[in-house]
Design a protein around this motif. Structure first.
Motif, PDB file in Angstrom:
ATOM      1  N   LEU A 178       0.836  -1.206   0.000  1.00  0.00           N
ATOM      2  CA  LEU A 178       0.000   0.000   0.000  1.00  0.00           C
ATOM      3  C   LEU A 178       0.873   1.259   0.000  1.00  0.00           C
ATOM      4  CD1 LEU A 178      -2.683  -1.277   2.529  1.00  0.00           C
ATOM      5  CD2 LEU A 178      -3.100  -0.756   0.113  1.00  0.00           C
ATOM      6  N   ASP A 179       1.997   1.199   0.679  1.00  0.00           N
ATOM      7  CA  ASP A 179       2.927   2.342   0.657  1.00  0.00           C
ATOM      8  C   ASP A 179       3.440   2.587  -0.765  1.00  0.00           C
ATOM      9  OD1 ASP A 179       2.756   2.829   3.367  1.00  0.00           O
ATOM     10  OD2 ASP A 179       4.551   1.665   3.866  1.00  0.00           O
ATOM     11  N   TYR A 180       3.773   1.513  -1.450  1.00  0.00           N
ATOM     12  CA  TYR A 180       4.269   1.671  -2.830  1.00  0.00           C
ATOM     13  C   TYR A 180       3.164   2.271  -3.709  1.00  0.00           C
ATOM     14  CZ  TYR A 180       7.731  -1.690  -1.065  1.00  0.00           C
ATOM     15  OH  TYR A 180       8.673  -2.332  -0.310  1.00  0.00           O
ATOM     16  N   MET A 181       1.942   1.807  -3.483  1.00  0.00           N
ATOM     17  CA  MET A 181       0.825   2.366  -4.249  1.00  0.00           C
ATOM     18  C   MET A 181       0.690   3.866  -3.988  1.00  0.00           C
ATOM     19  SD  MET A 181      -2.165  -0.534  -3.984  1.00  0.00           S
ATOM     20  CE  MET A 181      -3.286   0.494  -4.923  1.00  0.00           C
ATOM     21  N   MET A 183       2.867   5.997  -2.980  1.00  0.00           N
ATOM     22  CA  MET A 183       4.003   6.728  -3.565  1.00  0.00           C
ATOM     23  C   MET A 183       3.692   7.126  -5.005  1.00  0.00           C
ATOM     24  SD  MET A 183       7.814   5.097  -3.666  1.00  0.00           S
ATOM     25  CE  MET A 183       7.604   3.646  -4.701  1.00  0.00           C
ATOM     26  N   TYR A 184       2.948   6.258  -5.698  1.00  0.00           N
ATOM     27  CA  TYR A 184       2.639   6.513  -7.107  1.00  0.00           C
ATOM     28  C   TYR A 184       1.197   6.981  -7.328  1.00  0.00           C
ATOM     29  CZ  TYR A 184       7.210   4.875  -8.488  1.00  0.00           C
ATOM     30  OH  TYR A 184       8.564   4.769  -8.663  1.00  0.00           O
ATOM     31  N   LYS A 185       0.548   7.426  -6.254  1.00  0.00           N
ATOM     32  CA  LYS A 185      -0.795   8.010  -6.370  1.00  0.00           C
ATOM     33  C   LYS A 185      -1.804   7.012  -6.924  1.00  0.00           C
ATOM     34  CE  LYS A 185       1.129  12.712  -6.937  1.00  0.00           C
ATOM     35  NZ  LYS A 185       2.494  12.704  -7.421  1.00  0.00           N
ATOM     36  N   LEU A 186      -1.554   5.732  -6.696  1.00  0.00           N
ATOM     37  CA  LEU A 186      -2.549   4.712  -7.051  1.00  0.00           C
ATOM     38  C   LEU A 186      -3.556   4.671  -5.908  1.00  0.00           C
ATOM     39  CD1 LEU A 186      -0.071   2.002  -8.405  1.00  0.00           C
ATOM     40  CD2 LEU A 186      -1.469   3.620  -9.731  1.00  0.00           C
ATOM     41  N   ASN A 187      -4.828   4.551  -6.249  1.00  0.00           N
ATOM     42  CA  ASN A 187      -5.851   4.753  -5.213  1.00  0.00           C
ATOM     43  C   ASN A 187      -6.804   3.585  -5.017  1.00  0.00           C
ATOM     44  OD1 ASN A 187      -7.408   4.908  -7.494  1.00  0.00           O
ATOM     45  ND2 ASN A 187      -8.251   6.944  -7.074  1.00  0.00           N
ATOM     46  N   THR A 188      -6.587   2.476  -5.738  1.00  0.00           N
ATOM     47  CA  THR A 188      -7.513   1.348  -5.603  1.00  0.00           C
ATOM     48  C   THR A 188      -6.722   0.056  -5.439  1.00  0.00           C
ATOM     49  OG1 THR A 188      -9.048   2.534  -7.056  1.00  0.00           O
ATOM     50  CG2 THR A 188      -9.490   0.194  -6.656  1.00  0.00           C
ATOM     51  N   PHE A 189      -6.832  -0.541  -4.262  1.00  0.00           N
ATOM     52  CA  PHE A 189      -6.171  -1.827  -3.995  1.00  0.00           C
ATOM     53  C   PHE A 189      -7.199  -2.939  -4.158  1.00  0.00           C
ATOM     54  CE2 PHE A 189      -4.787  -4.934  -0.505  1.00  0.00           C
ATOM     55  CZ  PHE A 189      -3.957  -5.648  -1.365  1.00  0.00           C
ATOM     56  N   HIS A 190      -7.051  -3.694  -5.209  1.00  0.00           N
ATOM     57  CA  HIS A 190      -7.928  -4.834  -5.478  1.00  0.00           C
ATOM     58  C   HIS A 190      -7.286  -6.042  -4.803  1.00  0.00           C
ATOM     59  CE1 HIS A 190      -9.633  -7.591  -8.953  1.00  0.00           C
ATOM     60  NE2 HIS A 190      -9.734  -8.154  -7.765  1.00  0.00           N
ATOM     61  N   GLU A 244      -7.522  -3.496  10.081  1.00  0.00           N
ATOM     62  CA  GLU A 244      -6.243  -2.775  10.211  1.00  0.00           C
ATOM     63  C   GLU A 244      -5.727  -2.369   8.818  1.00  0.00           C
ATOM     64  OE1 GLU A 244      -3.513  -5.205  12.499  1.00  0.00           O
ATOM     65  OE2 GLU A 244      -1.774  -4.120  11.691  1.00  0.00           O
ATOM     66  N   ILE A 245      -5.830  -3.275   7.872  1.00  0.00           N
ATOM     67  CA  ILE A 245      -5.334  -2.983   6.519  1.00  0.00           C
ATOM     68  C   ILE A 245      -6.219  -1.948   5.830  1.00  0.00           C
ATOM     69  CG2 ILE A 245      -5.155  -4.041   4.210  1.00  0.00           C
ATOM     70  CD1 ILE A 245      -3.885  -6.482   5.762  1.00  0.00           C
ATOM     71  N   VAL A 246      -7.519  -2.073   6.019  1.00  0.00           N
ATOM     72  CA  VAL A 246      -8.433  -1.091   5.408  1.00  0.00           C
ATOM     73  C   VAL A 246      -8.148   0.309   5.971  1.00  0.00           C
ATOM     74  CG1 VAL A 246     -10.862  -0.368   5.302  1.00  0.00           C
ATOM     75  CG2 VAL A 246     -10.240  -2.750   4.818  1.00  0.00           C
ATOM     76  N   ALA A 247      -7.879   0.378   7.277  1.00  0.00           N
ATOM     77  CA  ALA A 247      -7.586   1.686   7.891  1.00  0.00           C
ATOM     78  C   ALA A 247      -6.251   2.231   7.384  1.00  0.00           C
ATOM     79  CB  ALA A 247      -7.558   1.548   9.417  1.00  0.00           C
ATOM     80  N   TYR A 248      -5.292   1.347   7.243  1.00  0.00           N
ATOM     81  CA  TYR A 248      -3.965   1.755   6.734  1.00  0.00           C
ATOM     82  C   TYR A 248      -4.101   2.305   5.316  1.00  0.00           C
ATOM     83  CZ  TYR A 248       1.141   1.414   6.182  1.00  0.00           C
ATOM     84  OH  TYR A 248       2.470   1.687   5.977  1.00  0.00           O
ATOM     85  N   ALA A 249      -4.922   1.618   4.527  1.00  0.00           N
ATOM     86  CA  ALA A 249      -5.160   2.071   3.146  1.00  0.00           C
ATOM     87  C   ALA A 249      -5.867   3.427   3.154  1.00  0.00           C
ATOM     88  CB  ALA A 249      -5.986   1.028   2.397  1.00  0.00           C
ATOM     89  N   LYS A 250      -6.853   3.564   4.016  1.00  0.00           N
ATOM     90  CA  LYS A 250      -7.629   4.815   4.070  1.00  0.00           C
ATOM     91  C   LYS A 250      -6.718   5.997   4.382  1.00  0.00           C
ATOM     92  CE  LYS A 250     -11.711   6.800   6.289  1.00  0.00           C
ATOM     93  NZ  LYS A 250     -11.312   7.571   7.494  1.00  0.00           N
ATOM     94  N   ASP A 251      -5.777   5.783   5.292  1.00  0.00           N
ATOM     95  CA  ASP A 251      -4.828   6.856   5.627  1.00  0.00           C
ATOM     96  C   ASP A 251      -4.010   7.270   4.409  1.00  0.00           C
ATOM     97  OD1 ASP A 251      -5.644   6.912   8.223  1.00  0.00           O
ATOM     98  OD2 ASP A 251      -3.944   5.767   9.015  1.00  0.00           O
ATOM     99  N   ARG A 252      -3.955   6.406   3.427  1.00  0.00           N
ATOM    100  CA  ARG A 252      -3.199   6.702   2.190  1.00  0.00           C
ATOM    101  C   ARG A 252      -4.140   6.969   1.019  1.00  0.00           C
ATOM    102  NH1 ARG A 252      -0.992   4.476   5.941  1.00  0.00           N
ATOM    103  NH2 ARG A 252       1.241   4.646   6.381  1.00  0.00           N
ATOM    104  N   PHE A 318     -15.504  -3.722   4.627  1.00  0.00           N
ATOM    105  CA  PHE A 318     -14.898  -2.841   3.617  1.00  0.00           C
ATOM    106  C   PHE A 318     -15.819  -1.665   3.334  1.00  0.00           C
ATOM    107  CE2 PHE A 318     -12.999  -6.976   3.033  1.00  0.00           C
ATOM    108  CZ  PHE A 318     -11.662  -6.687   2.837  1.00  0.00           C
ATOM    109  N   PRO A 319     -15.439  -0.464   3.736  1.00  0.00           N
ATOM    110  CA  PRO A 319     -16.330   0.688   3.572  1.00  0.00           C
ATOM    111  C   PRO A 319     -16.487   1.162   2.128  1.00  0.00           C
ATOM    112  CG  PRO A 319     -14.226   1.344   4.548  1.00  0.00           C
ATOM    113  CD  PRO A 319     -14.198  -0.144   4.450  1.00  0.00           C
TER     114      PRO A 319
END
Ligand code: ACM
Ligand code: ZN
Length: 614
Positions: A178-181, A183-190, A244-252, A318-319
């Motif tokens: 998710l950090d790598y995503m 960094m490159y302004k990718l916004n959707t983790f499938h 935890e992962i969904v929240a981490y993603a949301k912060d990004r 998943f919100p």
């Protein structure tokens, strides 16, 4: 086998130049003025009052600066004064053309302002700002170039998929991904969470899904021997870990789209609950990679009860507004022979098993709409009729995407020949084992997501683009990094940068700076872009022309024709050359006197017009 692929062709873009900053993805508008702003420990990050999201972004920025200049940078409130030496993060922004994700970044000699309509824009401004910083600083100050950047994304869906079904990766690694995503302004983790080979998400109502379906007897498939080792493999994410992962993603500012596969790719669930299949089982967890014929039975009401229960738990975790329901590669063999499935076809007045699949997906869509979720599925969901509100992920080329857009359904483009990051990224003899195919950095970069077949009205349904990391042959987190980077950088530019500003020569230049950042971050990225492509042409009349090229900027290629290893003292490649007698060409790329690529090898026999890679 030599791959006769001319990676230098189709160079529609203009040459390098006018891309003065090494930012990826390249912004919509960049101007520089040749001066500097110096960040020191007296610099203050100032944010709008009462904005916890901006505070969080400011804290991330302060953390970055602290690791660089080794002293804390204070965070304060933006009081509107014209004080010097501030980095202002503000939503007080006058133009509205930036949308929800755009930002402006101005670096003046006396300070910095990042402005946007929404915190997400400020977050992307921070990502760009980070790329203006040096990789390392040797003093307590850092100077960054003065610039004016105005930026916003081309596409709304900028996706990256990870298959955790074939192979399980830790929570910590998912966070890195998710950090790598980000960094490159990718916004959707499938997040491909269920597969024949593993069910990876805890479902409270059906504990056997993870007690049984998350574990299998073998790990590594040895292609040469066509067998799997005897090391058990497995793992799953608890619901707490998912949150935890969904929240981490949301912060990004990343939306997580979970995929729960149906009706096919579901054997792990059927091993746990065989009553959901047409035959009743029993089944064993598969260890070989093949499409499984045993799939959910849509003739059985229990199947829908089960899936609705599963999706109820998934929807609560998943919100995001979209759930991926798979839909790909569902063999119809069992349905054809199943009395319950045939009875369903008859009772519903369906034409065939394709319409039965469509019935299946439509029922699931209707259920998820009651949970306020829309579905997306692989392009097979077009067969037998698209569910009314479904979005389509076009993977078998672009035809599915075109058909869906013409029916006014949202589309994410992810055609395998441009967007499958499990493919090789260079000559297979120089690469770790991959599923097949060939997808170089340049080919990813060359992708244009909007097909020319669409009218302007239809083209608006192309919501974006995504790359997929399928993990049949990716049995470690390090190898995920290798397969994902740098190709995700090219994906980012396809997804973010206006088509008219894409510039392969400029991108290659900018990637040199990105590689240094990867090194500093300890990422196991692929350096295949440095490897030399040896192309043989005109192999007739007892001569052959050899062309050497790479996917890297200004490569210094040294080569030999006598099968010895190329070194820094071997001839430098300047232009295509001829060989007239049998020869083994070896070449490698060097930078600063050091070899940075593997050695490419091609045997040429011009007398017989035969040439072969290693
Ligand atoms: C897929 O690659 N089966 C979507
Ligand atoms: Zn059945």
């Amino acid at each position: 086998m030599l791959m006769l692929i001319n990676v230098c062709s189709l160079r529609a873009q203009n040459a390098s130049g006018n891309q003065p900053l090494s930012i990826v993805p390249y912004p919509v508008s960049v101007s520089t003025s040749g001066s500097k702003f110096v960040i020191s420990k007296s610099t203050v990050i100032r944010i709008d009052a009462n904005n916890p999201e901006l505070l969080q972004i400011a804290q991330t920025m302060a953390g970055e600066l602290k690791s660089l200049v080794n002293s804390s940078v204070a965070i304060g409130i933006n009081n509107g004064s014209k004080a010097l030496n501030n980095i202002v993060l503000t939503l007080n922004h006058t133009a509205d053309t930036l949308g929800d994700e755009g930002y402006k970044l101005s670096v003046h000699p006396t300070g910095i302002v990042i402005s946007a309509n929404k915190p997400q824009g400020i977050f992307y401004g921070l990502q760009t700002f980070k790329q203006l910083l040096p990789v390392k600083a040797n003093s307590s100050t850092v100077a960054i170039p003065t610039t004016n950047i105005i930026d916003k994304p081309r596409f709304k869906w900028r996706g990256l998929m990870l298959d955790v079904g074939r192979y399980f990766y830790s929570v910590d690694f998912i966070k890195k991904y998710l950090d790598y995503m980000a960094m490159y302004k990718l916004n959707t983790f499938h997040w491909h969470l269920t597969e024949d080979h593993g069910w990876r998400i805890e479902i409270k109502k059906y504990p056997k899904l993870t007690q049984v379906g998350a574990w299998r007897a073998g790990t590594q498939f040895d292609r040469a021997a066509n067998q799997v080792d005897n090391n058990p493999h497995g793992g799953y994410y608890t619901q707490d870990q998912v949150r935890e992962i969904v929240a981490y993603a949301k912060d990004r500012y990343i939306t997580v789209v979970p995929e729960i596969e149906m009706p096919g790719h579901s054997l792990a669930a059927l091993v746990a609950y065989p009553e959901l299949s047409c035959t009743g089982g029993p089944f064993k967890m598969p260890v070989l990679w093949a499409i499984q014929k045993d799939v959910y039975c849509p003739g059985n009401e229990q199947t829908f009860t089960f899936l609705q229960d599963v999706l109820t738990e998934v929807a609560a975790l998943f919100p995001g507004p979209i759930i991926h329901i798979g839909g790909d590669e569902c063999p119809k063999d069992r349905w054809k022979l199943c009395p319950k499935c045939q009875a369903r076809i008859k009772a519903e007045g369906l034409k065939d098993e394709h319409e039965l699949q469509s019935y299946f997906i439509k029922r699931i869509e209707n259920f998820l709409l009651t949970k306020n979720k829309r579905i997306i599925g692989w392009d097979e969901i077009l067969e037998g009729g698209l569910a009314p509100n479904a979005a389509v992920m076009s993977w078998r080329g672009i035809a599915g995407g075109i058909a869906a857009a013409k029916q006014h359904h949202d589309v994410t483009m992810t055609p395998s020949n441009f967007m499958y990051f499990d493919y090789y990224q260079g000559e297979p003899y120089n690469e770790p084992v991959a599923i097949g195919g060939l997808l170089t950095l340049e080919k990813v970069y060359s992708y244009e997501p909007v097909p020319t077949e669409l009218t302007a009205d239809e083209a608006v349904y192309i919501k974006g683009v995504q790359a997929n990391v399928w993990s049949e042959f990716i049995h470690s987190a390090e190898k995920v990094e290798y397969m994902t980077l740098p190709r995700a950088a090219a994906l980012a530019e396809v997804a973010w940068t206006p088509a008219r500003l894409k510039n392969w020569e400029g991108f290659k230049d900018r990637m040199d700076a990105q590689y240094k950042r990867y090194d500093a971050m300890g990422i196991n990225y692929s350096k295949s872009a440095y490897n030399v492509w040896q192309t043989v042409t005109n192999a007739a009349n007892k001569q052959a022309t050899i062309t050497l090229a790479t996917n890297s900027a200004k490569p210094e290629i040294h080569y030999t024709t006598d099968s010895t290893e190329p070194t820094i003292t071997s001839p430098v490649y300047k232009a295509p050359f001829r060989v007239t007698t049998p020869a083994t060409i070896k070449s490698a790329t060097f930078k600063g006197g050091k070899q940075v690529s593997k050695v490419s090898v091609t045997s040429v026999n011009p007398e017989h017009a035969v040439f072969e890679g290693k």
